[in-house]
Scaffold this motif. Structure first.
Motif, PDB file in Angstrom:
ATOM      1  N   PHE A  80       0.761  -1.195  -0.025  1.00 26.45           N
ATOM      2  CA  PHE A  80       0.140  -0.061  -0.084  1.00 26.45           C
ATOM      3  C   PHE A  80       0.817   1.236   0.097  1.00 26.45           C
ATOM      4  CE2 PHE A  80      -2.864   2.987   1.510  1.00 26.45           C
ATOM      5  CZ  PHE A  80      -4.282   2.753   0.695  1.00 26.45           C
ATOM      6  N   LEU A  81       2.208   1.277   0.752  1.00 26.18           N
ATOM      7  CA  LEU A  81       3.036   2.302   0.932  1.00 26.18           C
ATOM      8  C   LEU A  81       3.748   2.455  -0.537  1.00 26.18           C
ATOM      9  CD1 LEU A  81       3.936   2.495   4.632  1.00 26.18           C
ATOM     10  CD2 LEU A  81       2.756   4.181   3.223  1.00 26.18           C
ATOM     11  N   ASP A  82       3.531   1.827  -1.491  1.00 28.03           N
ATOM     12  CA  ASP A  82       4.341   1.904  -2.818  1.00 28.03           C
ATOM     13  C   ASP A  82       4.307   3.117  -3.132  1.00 28.03           C
ATOM     14  OD1 ASP A  82       5.347   0.632  -5.332  1.00 28.03           O
ATOM     15  OD2 ASP A  82       4.006   1.828  -6.110  1.00 28.03           O
ATOM     16  N   ARG A  83       5.528   3.969  -3.500  1.00 30.72           N
ATOM     17  CA  ARG A  83       5.743   5.297  -3.937  1.00 30.72           C
ATOM     18  C   ARG A  83       4.775   5.633  -4.782  1.00 30.72           C
ATOM     19  NH1 ARG A  83       9.879   8.307  -1.368  1.00 30.72           N
ATOM     20  NH2 ARG A  83      10.650   9.096  -3.439  1.00 30.72           N
ATOM     21  N   ALA A  84       4.839   5.028  -5.752  1.00 36.10           N
ATOM     22  CA  ALA A  84       3.986   5.408  -7.176  1.00 36.10           C
ATOM     23  C   ALA A  84       2.508   5.218  -6.796  1.00 36.10           C
ATOM     24  CB  ALA A  84       4.167   4.484  -8.301  1.00 36.10           C
ATOM     25  N   PHE A  85       2.031   4.398  -6.007  1.00 42.11           N
ATOM     26  CA  PHE A  85       0.776   4.183  -5.794  1.00 42.11           C
ATOM     27  C   PHE A  85       0.076   5.387  -4.901  1.00 42.11           C
ATOM     28  CE2 PHE A  85      -2.749   2.483  -2.668  1.00 42.11           C
ATOM     29  CZ  PHE A  85      -3.728   2.492  -3.739  1.00 42.11           C
ATOM     30  N   MET A  86       0.942   5.786  -3.675  1.00 43.08           N
ATOM     31  CA  MET A  86       0.638   6.909  -3.117  1.00 43.08           C
ATOM     32  C   MET A  86       0.746   8.118  -3.833  1.00 43.08           C
ATOM     33  SD  MET A  86      -0.156   5.864  -0.116  1.00 43.08           S
ATOM     34  CE  MET A  86      -0.351   7.169   0.860  1.00 43.08           C
ATOM     35  N   ALA A  87       1.574   8.462  -4.714  1.00 42.18           N
ATOM     36  CA  ALA A  87       1.760   9.687  -5.551  1.00 42.18           C
ATOM     37  C   ALA A  87       0.564   9.454  -6.390  1.00 42.18           C
ATOM     38  CB  ALA A  87       3.246   9.639  -6.302  1.00 42.18           C
ATOM     39  N   SER A  88       0.258   8.409  -6.923  1.00 38.67           N
ATOM     40  CA  SER A  88      -1.242   8.501  -7.793  1.00 38.67           C
ATOM     41  C   SER A  88      -2.426   8.966  -6.869  1.00 38.67           C
ATOM     42  CB  SER A  88      -1.382   6.927  -8.436  1.00 38.67           C
ATOM     43  OG  SER A  88      -2.101   6.119  -7.270  1.00 38.67           O
ATOM     44  N   LEU A  89      -2.303   8.873  -5.775  1.00 37.57           N
ATOM     45  CA  LEU A  89      -3.371   9.409  -4.890  1.00 37.57           C
ATOM     46  C   LEU A  89      -3.296  11.130  -4.351  1.00 37.57           C
ATOM     47  CD1 LEU A  89      -3.890   6.357  -2.398  1.00 37.57           C
ATOM     48  CD2 LEU A  89      -5.143   7.067  -4.480  1.00 37.57           C
ATOM     49  N   GLU A  95      11.206  12.561   0.879  1.00 32.38           N
ATOM     50  CA  GLU A  95      12.721  12.450   0.655  1.00 32.38           C
ATOM     51  C   GLU A  95      13.414  13.268   1.667  1.00 32.38           C
ATOM     52  OE1 GLU A  95      13.294  13.719  -3.211  1.00 32.38           O
ATOM     53  OE2 GLU A  95      12.207  11.951  -4.366  1.00 32.38           O
ATOM     54  N   SER A  96      14.664  12.912   1.750  1.00 33.20           N
ATOM     55  CA  SER A  96      15.482  13.475   2.872  1.00 33.20           C
ATOM     56  C   SER A  96      16.133  14.467   2.294  1.00 33.20           C
ATOM     57  CB  SER A  96      16.611  12.579   3.383  1.00 33.20           C
ATOM     58  OG  SER A  96      17.467  11.834   2.445  1.00 33.20           O
ATOM     59  N   ALA A  97      17.046  15.360   2.970  1.00 38.39           N
ATOM     60  CA  ALA A  97      17.735  16.418   2.334  1.00 38.39           C
ATOM     61  C   ALA A  97      18.569  15.978   1.156  1.00 38.39           C
ATOM     62  CB  ALA A  97      18.319  17.248   3.443  1.00 38.39           C
ATOM     63  N   ASP A  98      19.242  14.710   1.378  1.00 39.50           N
ATOM     64  CA  ASP A  98      20.011  14.303   0.189  1.00 39.50           C
ATOM     65  C   ASP A  98      19.467  13.507  -0.809  1.00 39.50           C
ATOM     66  OD1 ASP A  98      19.645  11.953   1.575  1.00 39.50           O
ATOM     67  OD2 ASP A  98      21.625  11.603   2.424  1.00 39.50           O
ATOM     68  N   GLY A  99      18.212  13.553  -0.732  1.00 42.89           N
ATOM     69  CA  GLY A  99      17.542  12.827  -1.749  1.00 42.89           C
ATOM     70  C   GLY A  99      17.068  11.348  -1.558  1.00 42.89           C
ATOM     71  N   THR A 100      17.499  10.703  -0.321  1.00 47.20           N
ATOM     72  CA  THR A 100      17.046   9.395  -0.082  1.00 47.20           C
ATOM     73  C   THR A 100      15.804   9.279   0.197  1.00 47.20           C
ATOM     74  OG1 THR A 100      19.243   9.317   0.965  1.00 47.20           O
ATOM     75  CG2 THR A 100      17.601   7.554   1.667  1.00 47.20           C
ATOM     76  N   PRO A 101      15.009   8.449  -0.508  1.00 44.04           N
ATOM     77  CA  PRO A 101      13.701   7.839  -0.394  1.00 44.04           C
ATOM     78  C   PRO A 101      13.349   7.559   1.076  1.00 44.04           C
ATOM     79  CG  PRO A 101      14.524   6.738  -2.409  1.00 44.04           C
ATOM     80  CD  PRO A 101      15.732   7.360  -1.675  1.00 44.04           C
ATOM     81  N   LEU A 102      11.961   8.256   1.569  1.00 43.15           N
ATOM     82  CA  LEU A 102      11.634   7.801   2.806  1.00 43.15           C
ATOM     83  C   LEU A 102      10.515   6.815   2.847  1.00 43.15           C
ATOM     84  CD1 LEU A 102      12.165  11.194   4.626  1.00 43.15           C
ATOM     85  CD2 LEU A 102      13.613   9.459   4.630  1.00 43.15           C
ATOM     86  N   GLU A 103      10.220   6.128   3.749  1.00 43.75           N
ATOM     87  CA  GLU A 103       9.100   5.105   3.824  1.00 43.75           C
ATOM     88  C   GLU A 103       7.840   6.070   3.844  1.00 43.75           C
ATOM     89  OE1 GLU A 103       8.064   1.003   6.230  1.00 43.75           O
ATOM     90  OE2 GLU A 103       9.195   3.121   7.315  1.00 43.75           O
ATOM     91  N   LEU A 104       7.617   6.833   4.479  1.00 43.54           N
ATOM     92  CA  LEU A 104       6.155   7.504   4.531  1.00 43.54           C
ATOM     93  C   LEU A 104       5.852   8.764   3.487  1.00 43.54           C
ATOM     94  CD1 LEU A 104       5.612   7.335   8.376  1.00 43.54           C
ATOM     95  CD2 LEU A 104       4.456   5.934   6.593  1.00 43.54           C
ATOM     96  N   PRO A 105       5.067   9.132   2.914  1.00 42.57           N
ATOM     97  CA  PRO A 105       4.807  10.290   2.346  1.00 42.57           C
ATOM     98  C   PRO A 105       4.778  11.501   3.232  1.00 42.57           C
ATOM     99  CG  PRO A 105       3.053   8.770   1.612  1.00 42.57           C
ATOM    100  CD  PRO A 105       3.734   8.248   2.936  1.00 42.57           C
ATOM    101  N   ILE A 106       4.924  12.687   2.820  1.00 47.83           N
ATOM    102  CA  ILE A 106       4.868  13.935   3.474  1.00 47.83           C
ATOM    103  C   ILE A 106       3.541  14.059   4.144  1.00 47.83           C
ATOM    104  CG2 ILE A 106       4.831  16.374   3.220  1.00 47.83           C
ATOM    105  CD1 ILE A 106       7.208  16.112   1.125  1.00 47.83           C
ATOM    106  N   GLY A 107       3.820  14.382   5.335  1.00 45.67           N
ATOM    107  CA  GLY A 107       2.760  14.391   6.098  1.00 45.67           C
ATOM    108  C   GLY A 107       2.091  13.184   6.809  1.00 45.67           C
TER     109      GLY A 107
END
Length: 640
Positions: A80-89, A95-107
């Protein structure tokens, strides 16, 4: 003898120390860094500040973090937390300051606290489990972080409207939970991930029962607000959801209180602490709590405000906060809740530093200086009365809301203004203001108590009462039980705090409401012929307005340019979801595409205005404007 200079210095140092601790993350377990804001927007927040804002828990508890991490989408085994799926919603990937993907969306924030006395989130799902399992909920950043893309550039706009499709998020989440419980293969994978070394038959049975109990509650909350009107991206009937959740917490017979069918755009929140009233209909008072002048001037340039805390507490209660109304035997009738007082206070104070975004000429193109000057003169002549100018770096001046009644008949008598200023009628879609003004529900344990800020001691909460009375009453009860945390936070920010009953909403005379048994059109007809300052929409300064499309309170106008057209010339349909920007008309690209899938329509199949979606209104002689006038005004609005 007490030395006031020493006391002032010590308290000011304490305030700065607490803020520094917050920014360092020492009171926000599990927080992660967010993507830094672009310097060219000049919003005044550091990357570290953005990090804390993006992931600080306010006490919202949607589901256990281990569950969300293990949850699959309803129709496939993908996370469910797939980044593309959450972005589609519409939710922005973290993302961290250095661009590292984070598990949870913003907020999406992790909440870590003892939940042993909570009503809905205090359950366990395996033997020997403690009472401090991590939960995940939402904070302000989920709905108030915007994104603009143009060419190869991507800009994060702090405090701007987000694009989240909350309606579909909850539908997908409920479907995923239901599928997980019903599908043995899904549940087996879910249980293995959630339970780990505790994956026994007994614990799997406990987990399945807990999943069913939680699913039933989430479904009940969402069913209470279910609407046939599709929200789309960047819109939510937040007030409707909050009032329905409050009504449900007070009395479960309120489960069919009112559909949340008046979605509005997420408003921009820069300068929010400076407004005297907030929300699109100005329902929430926002005047700072009065305290001795020397305290305000010498200790804190942003005073601790119980009123703002109450307003934000109401939002958390409505957005997955846990309130145990059965615990009302506490001090002064308080009820236990999951509210995180320190973070609520500090996030409100964080807004004191947030500036509206500057138009990035190096990305979106230069502003035409001559057109801007002509637009400035037009704005001064036509718009300034309602939209008072405010400098981008002015973070202290108080802002007086200009309320535009939905119709001329709604204009109240001077004695009923309740501190608000009123301008001419807006003639815009009335669904939001009428739904709020006519909301009624059973009051539960609040019946017979004195309403918050009641004009007279003899007035009591009725067995069935208005939404604003119920909301303010439940907020007060939740805050009373947090008196210790409030005191500790207040002392760290300044010495002491004021009366506990100064909470959302601010003092207001009780008013006649409309029977909820009427059909929506009948309620609207009565509503629109009732003098009431709350049946109105708020005008505000327009600094940063370029970054807040679509426009009008319900997001029914795609661009600033179209907002300056006569309503019958504005497009009736367009598509939403994309972050691709149109710098000429100032709005998002309106054409259908894979990243722009939602068809927004202002009319129904017969061509009649669709309640909640109408793009009429805000027409103050638009037909008198020439094409050059409109282009000049757009250039000026870019510069604010």
């Amino acid at each position: 003898m007490l030395n006031l200079d020493d006391l002032r210095g010590g308290l000011k140092a304490a305030r700065h120390a607490l803020m520094a601790v917050w920014l360092a993350g020492l009171i926000i377990p599990g927080a992660a860094r967010a993507q830094p804001a672009a310097d060219l927007l000049d919003q005044g927040w550091t990357p570290e500040f953005i990090q804390r804002w993006s992931y600080a828990s306010q006490g919202s508890r949607l589901m256990p973090m281990s569950w969300l991490r293990a949850l699959e989408q309803a129709d496939k085994p993908a996370p469910f937390l797939d980044r593309a799926f959450m972005a589609s919603l519409g939710y922005l990937p973290g993302e961290s300051a250095d661009g590292t993907p984070l598990e949870l969306p913003i907020g999406f924030a992790i909440d870590s606290q003892d939940s042993g006395n909570f009503a809905r989130t205090g359950f366990t799902w395996f033997a020997g489990q403690g009472s401090s399992e991590d939960w995940v909920g939402m904070n302000c950043a989920a709905c108030h972080t915007g994104q603009i893309t143009f060419g190869a550039a991507t800009l994060r706009v702090q405090g701007a409207p987000g694009r989240g499709n909350f309606q579909v998020l909850m539908e997908q989440l409920i479907a995923a939970l239901a599928a997980t419980r019903a599908d043995n293969a899904k549940f087996t994978r879910f249980a293995a991930a959630v339970l780990g070394s505790n994956n026994s038959a007994a614990n799997r049975n406990t987990l399945r029962n807990a999943l069913g109990t939680h699913l039933q509650w989430v479904q009940k909350v969402e069913t209470t607000s279910r609407s046939g009107l599709r929200y789309g991206f960047g819109r939510l009937d937040a007030i409707g959801h909050i009032l329905n959740k409050v009504a449900l917490l007070l009395d479960e017979r309120n489960a069919a209180a009112r559909p949340a069918d008046a979605p509005v755009s997420y408003p921009q929140i820069w300068n929010a602490p400076q407004h005297d009233f907030v929300q699109w209909n100005g329902i929430a008072g926002n005047q700072p709590t009065s305290t001795p002048t020397w305290i305000l001037s010498s200790i804190s340039d942003s005073p601790f405000d119980i009123g703002a805390l109450g307003r934000n507490a109401g939002e958390v209660i409505g957005v997955f906060g846990d309130v145990n109304t059965a615990s009302r035997g506490l001090f002064l009738g308080g009820v236990r809740s999951s509210l995180n007082i320190r973070n609520l206070v500090l996030m409100e104070q964080a807004l004191d530093r947030l500036r509206s975004p500057r138009w990035p000429e190096t990305v979106l193109g230069p502003i035409d200086a001559a057109a801007r000057q002509r637009g400035d003169e037009l704005f001064d002549a036509r718009c300034k009365t309602c939209h008072a100018p405010l400098a981008r770096d002015d973070l202290t001046s108080r802002i007086t809301a200009q309320m535009a009644p939905a119709t001329a008949k709604n204009r109240p008598a001077p004695a009923d203004l309740r501190g608000r200023s009123v301008t001419g009628p807006s003639l815009t879609d009335p669904a939001m203001v009428c739904n709020t003004a006519t909301f009624q529900a059973r009051s539960g344990f609040l019946a017979g108590t004195q309403p918050v800020n009641s004009p007279t001691p003899s007035v009591r909460v009725q067995a069935v009462d208005s939404g604003e009375v119920l909301l303010s009453g439940l907020v007060r009860a939740a805050l009373v039980s947090k008196v210790r945390e409030i005191g500790e936070t207040a002392v760290a920010l300044r010495f002491g705090f004021d009366a506990m009953d100064v909470v959302m909403p601010r003092p207001q005379a009780r008013r006649t409401t409309v029977s909820p048994s009427l059909a929506p059109q009948g309620r609207d007809d009565r509503c629109l012929s009732t003098p009431n300052v709350l049946i109105a929409y708020k005008a505000r300064p327009l600094n940063g307005i370029w970054a807040t499309a679509p426009y009008l309170h319900n997001g029914s106008v795609i661009s600033l340019y179209e907002l300056l057209l006569p309503p019958d010339q504005r497009r009736k349909t367009f598509f939403t979801g994309t972050s691709r920007f149109d710098p000429r008309n100032v709005g998002f690209v309106p054409d259908q595409a894979a990243d722009n899938p939602f068809r927004f329509s202002t009319v129904d199949a017969t061509g009649r205005p669709l309640r909640g979606n109408s793009n009429a209104g805000h027409d103050y002689g638009n037909a008198q404007l020439t094409e050059q006038n409109r282009r000049d005004l757009v250039e000026y609005l870019k510069s604010l």
